[in-house]
Design a protein around this motif. Structure first.
Motif, PDB file in Angstrom:
ATOM      1  N   VAL A  41       0.823  -1.197   0.000  1.00 22.60           N
ATOM      2  CA  VAL A  41       0.000   0.000   0.000  1.00 22.60           C
ATOM      3  C   VAL A  41       0.866   1.260   0.000  1.00 22.60           C
ATOM      4  CG1 VAL A  41      -1.751   1.260   1.310  1.00 22.60           C
ATOM      5  CG2 VAL A  41      -1.861  -1.213   1.157  1.00 22.60           C
ATOM      6  N   GLY A  42       2.033   1.186   0.649  1.00 22.07           N
ATOM      7  CA  GLY A  42       2.927   2.348   0.672  1.00 22.07           C
ATOM      8  C   GLY A  42       3.356   2.765  -0.719  1.00 22.07           C
ATOM      9  N   SER A  43       3.621   1.789  -1.570  1.00 18.72           N
ATOM     10  CA  SER A  43       3.992   2.100  -2.955  1.00 18.72           C
ATOM     11  C   SER A  43       2.825   2.743  -3.696  1.00 18.72           C
ATOM     12  CB  SER A  43       4.422   0.834  -3.699  1.00 18.72           C
ATOM     13  OG  SER A  43       5.630   0.363  -3.201  1.00 18.72           O
ATOM     14  N   ALA A  44       1.636   2.258  -3.450  1.00 16.16           N
ATOM     15  CA  ALA A  44       0.458   2.821  -4.122  1.00 16.16           C
ATOM     16  C   ALA A  44       0.223   4.267  -3.691  1.00 16.16           C
ATOM     17  CB  ALA A  44      -0.773   1.971  -3.821  1.00 16.16           C
ATOM     18  N   ILE A  45       0.333   4.532  -2.407  1.00 16.78           N
ATOM     19  CA  ILE A  45       0.157   5.903  -1.913  1.00 16.78           C
ATOM     20  C   ILE A  45       1.282   6.788  -2.432  1.00 16.78           C
ATOM     21  CG2 ILE A  45       0.152   7.346   0.169  1.00 16.78           C
ATOM     22  CD1 ILE A  45      -1.213   4.938   1.585  1.00 16.78           C
ATOM     23  N   GLY A  46       2.505   6.280  -2.403  1.00 16.72           N
ATOM     24  CA  GLY A  46       3.641   7.033  -2.927  1.00 16.72           C
ATOM     25  C   GLY A  46       3.500   7.334  -4.404  1.00 16.72           C
ATOM     26  N   ASN A  47       2.944   6.392  -5.164  1.00 15.46           N
ATOM     27  CA  ASN A  47       2.735   6.630  -6.592  1.00 15.46           C
ATOM     28  C   ASN A  47       1.736   7.747  -6.853  1.00 15.46           C
ATOM     29  OD1 ASN A  47       4.539   4.919  -7.918  1.00 15.46           O
ATOM     30  ND2 ASN A  47       3.178   3.162  -7.685  1.00 15.46           N
ATOM     31  N   VAL A  48       0.732   7.880  -5.998  1.00 11.16           N
ATOM     32  CA  VAL A  48      -0.233   8.976  -6.148  1.00 11.16           C
ATOM     33  C   VAL A  48       0.472  10.314  -5.929  1.00 11.16           C
ATOM     34  CG1 VAL A  48      -2.303  10.040  -5.172  1.00 11.16           C
ATOM     35  CG2 VAL A  48      -2.223   7.567  -5.532  1.00 11.16           C
ATOM     36  N   VAL A  49       1.277  10.390  -4.877  1.00 13.60           N
ATOM     37  CA  VAL A  49       2.024  11.626  -4.594  1.00 13.60           C
ATOM     38  C   VAL A  49       2.990  11.926  -5.746  1.00 13.60           C
ATOM     39  CG1 VAL A  49       3.698  12.685  -3.032  1.00 13.60           C
ATOM     40  CG2 VAL A  49       1.800  11.355  -2.104  1.00 13.60           C
ATOM     41  N   TRP A  50       3.725  10.894  -6.209  1.00 13.30           N
ATOM     42  CA  TRP A  50       4.667  11.064  -7.318  1.00 13.30           C
ATOM     43  C   TRP A  50       3.948  11.543  -8.578  1.00 13.30           C
ATOM     44  CZ3 TRP A  50       9.796  10.912  -8.453  1.00 13.30           C
ATOM     45  CH2 TRP A  50      10.127  10.814  -9.797  1.00 13.30           C
ATOM     46  N   PHE A  51       2.805  10.915  -8.889  1.00 16.43           N
ATOM     47  CA  PHE A  51       2.045  11.252 -10.092  1.00 16.43           C
ATOM     48  C   PHE A  51       1.702  12.728 -10.126  1.00 16.43           C
ATOM     49  CE2 PHE A  51      -1.902  11.891 -12.398  1.00 16.43           C
ATOM     50  CZ  PHE A  51      -1.662  11.242 -13.589  1.00 16.43           C
ATOM     51  N   VAL A  52       1.206  13.235  -9.012  1.00 12.29           N
ATOM     52  CA  VAL A  52       0.762  14.628  -8.954  1.00 12.29           C
ATOM     53  C   VAL A  52       1.940  15.603  -9.021  1.00 12.29           C
ATOM     54  CG1 VAL A  52      -0.372  16.337  -7.478  1.00 12.29           C
ATOM     55  CG2 VAL A  52      -1.339  14.056  -7.704  1.00 12.29           C
ATOM     56  N   LEU A  53       3.008  15.323  -8.302  1.00 13.19           N
ATOM     57  CA  LEU A  53       4.093  16.297  -8.186  1.00 13.19           C
ATOM     58  C   LEU A  53       5.177  16.163  -9.252  1.00 13.19           C
ATOM     59  CD1 LEU A  53       4.480  16.348  -4.312  1.00 13.19           C
ATOM     60  CD2 LEU A  53       3.282  17.988  -5.762  1.00 13.19           C
ATOM     61  N   SER A  54       5.417  14.968  -9.766  1.00 11.18           N
ATOM     62  CA  SER A  54       6.519  14.787 -10.707  1.00 11.18           C
ATOM     63  C   SER A  54       6.153  13.982 -11.940  1.00 11.18           C
ATOM     64  CB  SER A  54       7.695  14.081 -10.022  1.00 11.18           C
ATOM     65  OG  SER A  54       8.163  14.808  -8.935  1.00 11.18           O
ATOM     66  N   GLY A  55       5.381  12.939 -11.757  1.00 10.78           N
ATOM     67  CA  GLY A  55       5.140  11.976 -12.823  1.00 10.78           C
ATOM     68  C   GLY A  55       4.511  12.551 -14.066  1.00 10.78           C
ATOM     69  N   ILE A  56       3.541  13.401 -13.890  1.00  8.44           N
ATOM     70  CA  ILE A  56       2.841  13.948 -15.044  1.00  8.44           C
ATOM     71  C   ILE A  56       3.790  14.767 -15.915  1.00  8.44           C
ATOM     72  CG2 ILE A  56       1.944  16.042 -13.938  1.00  8.44           C
ATOM     73  CD1 ILE A  56      -0.072  13.809 -16.250  1.00  8.44           C
ATOM     74  N   TRP A  57       4.700  15.501 -15.282  1.00  8.03           N
ATOM     75  CA  TRP A  57       5.634  16.344 -16.053  1.00  8.03           C
ATOM     76  C   TRP A  57       6.658  15.497 -16.797  1.00  8.03           C
ATOM     77  CZ3 TRP A  57       3.194  20.531 -16.498  1.00  8.03           C
ATOM     78  CH2 TRP A  57       2.414  21.003 -15.454  1.00  8.03           C
ATOM     79  N   LEU A  58       7.133  14.454 -16.161  1.00  3.74           N
ATOM     80  CA  LEU A  58       8.084  13.564 -16.831  1.00  3.74           C
ATOM     81  C   LEU A  58       7.402  12.796 -17.962  1.00  3.74           C
ATOM     82  CD1 LEU A  58       9.956  12.307 -13.680  1.00  3.74           C
ATOM     83  CD2 LEU A  58      10.894  13.751 -15.489  1.00  3.74           C
ATOM     84  N   ALA A  59       6.161  12.394 -17.756  1.00  2.00           N
ATOM     85  CA  ALA A  59       5.417  11.699 -18.804  1.00  2.00           C
ATOM     86  C   ALA A  59       5.187  12.612 -20.005  1.00  2.00           C
ATOM     87  CB  ALA A  59       4.087  11.182 -18.259  1.00  2.00           C
TER      88      ALA A  59
END
Length: 130
Positions: free
Chosen positions: A64-82
């Motif tokens: 679950v920690g990875s899933a929660i971390g992925n949500v935080v990553w997606f919003v703050l960094s992931g979308i821009w890298l994608a």
């Protein structure tokens, strides 16, 4: 063939995406809470620098920690890298020679969006398992 693709990739896309991952990783590492995200960014940055001959596989032990971390990553960094991978992939696909590189860039979008709970392994390492 991998070496040739990796060298062309390094010049046209890999170095710039590596710098992006490196900068984001440094920003994440400013806080103690962000260090796992920074480490994930550095790991994927190395993959973005030299991708051919390696693959991303899902870790079965991620919780679950990875899933929660992925949500935080997606919003703050992931979308821009994608977005960076999507733009780079589209530009690379404008030429016939760049199409395999563009496809490689598009393949990196899922791991740039959700990096936690994934690991990067050699393609040769996966071959016996299949």
């Amino acid at each position: 063939m991998r070496l040739l693709l990796n060298l062309i990739w390094l010049v046209f896309s890999g170095f710039w995406m590596f710098i992006a991952y490196l900068l984001i990783g440094v920003l994440w590492c400013i806080t103690i809470i962000g260090i796992p995200f920074g480490i994930a960014s550095f790991r994927i940055g190395r993959y973005a620098l030299w991708p051919f001959g390696r693959e991303v596989v899902e870790r079965r032990d991620a919780g679950v920690g990875s899933a929660i971390g992925n949500v935080v990553w997606f919003v703050l960094s992931g979308i821009w890298l994608a977005i960076g991978h999507a733009v780079t992939g589209a530009l690379l696909c404008l030429t016939i020679i760049g199409i395999p590189l563009g496809v490689g860039s598009f393949k990196m979008i899922p791991v740039s969006l959700l990096p936690l709970g994934r690991r990067i392994v050699s393609s040769d390492e996966l071959r016996p398992a299949r």
